[in-house]
Scaffold this active site. Sequence first.
Site, short mmCIF file in Angstrom:
data_model
loop_
_atom_site.label_atom_id
_atom_site.label_comp_id
_atom_site.label_asym_id
_atom_site.label_seq_id
_atom_site.Cartn_x
_atom_site.Cartn_y
_atom_site.Cartn_z
N TYR A 121 15.97 29.95 7.48
CA TYR A 121 14.91 30.75 8.07
C TYR A 121 15.00 30.76 9.61
CZ TYR A 121 12.67 30.58 3.48
OH TYR A 121 12.40 30.70 2.14
N LYS A 174 0.84 -1.20 0.00
CA LYS A 174 0.00 0.00 0.00
C LYS A 174 0.88 1.25 0.00
CE LYS A 174 -0.36 0.23 5.07
NZ LYS A 174 -1.27 0.27 6.22
#
Length: 407
Positions: free
Chosen positions: A284, A48
């Site tokens: 940042y 999956k």
Amino acid sequence: MSATPSFTPVLAPGAPERMAVIDLNAVRHNVRHLKTEIGERTLIAVVKADAYGHGAIEVGRAALEAGADMLGVAHIREGLSLRRAGIDAPLLAWMHTLNSDFSRALTGNIELGVSGWDLDAVAETAQKVGTRAVVHIKVDTGLGRNGCTLADLPALLHRAREYEEQNLVTVRGVFTHLAVADEPARTETLTQLEAFNAAVNHVRQAGLNPELFHIANTPGTLMHGQEAIPEELLGNAVRVGLGVYGLSPISSHDPEDFELQPVMTFQTFINSVKEVPAGQGVSYGLNYRTETPTTLALVPVGYADGVPRVASNAPVRIYPAGAQAQTYQVVGRIAMDQMVIDLGKPGLSDPEFGYLGAPVVLFGNGENPSVTEWAEAAGTINYEIVTRISSRVDRVFIDESTSTSES
């Protein structure tokens, strides 16, 4: 214990700038080893979520070649993708909504997990399509997610028996999912096993005769016979996901402890190297500043590639040309497309040191950082790290019978 293959960076001309290198030989090794561990039981290899980010079609084929008996997916559409690729092995899908395409599932010969309303919807579709649906009844034995409760089970089984008599449904399996098998000392696993056995008794009393009984996931399979996980937990089939990809679900154990080989190596190339003074802020927020003059290397992957933004201080291994590979830590915040490595001393931007264009590995096999180390840096689990690697990162498949191939 099997040796983990040594790592050789991908340097072929035209290699992708960012790549998840998928070792299909390791997939085969892991599946063969798991088959040895479970004996004659059925192995359902779970592919999956695009095989946990590894590539469902390629991994599915390799797993089947190595002896997996079935493939498992969450969604019908995942199963249909495998069918379109020509994979005709037994296939089970178990997570449905009111919009699920049961008609295409049945015509595609996909077995379906059911636990309530979906049994009736599947039977109705089987009548319309003119075929017989093959289902596995899922029981909630304590996880509290998908699955029929023990209280509601007799009514569900009664309907299943009626549908079998109408030639609309064949109940091939009964299954459940474990909540704490990755913590093998906890007793809830035994409680779930007792509940599952009670459910099986209900199934037989209802006149159903399923072929497969599967409860064990990867941790249950790997830890059977130890602590609170008895051999009985393996039933006559197991569903293994993480183990196929060579990763350990047990925090106290490395993959090597289970003779598993990691399948994915996440590689890119250093795309900038520059000198900076002491006190230089990085990324940042400027929450990292260099303590002394040093060299910064830029790694061109970030959270848009699936790298967790919160994983500052995570390790990477750099392979400079003509020099020994070394492991460093990410400094500053990880951005959308990039992150920064402090190489620890000035002057390394000189081309003679070979850092510009050098392969850099976030995680992989051999001496590279592990997926688990990245998970720890991000405060999550190794399942999430590999599954979240985005489609912006090319999958490159390594196979013993072929050369490197790109997705």
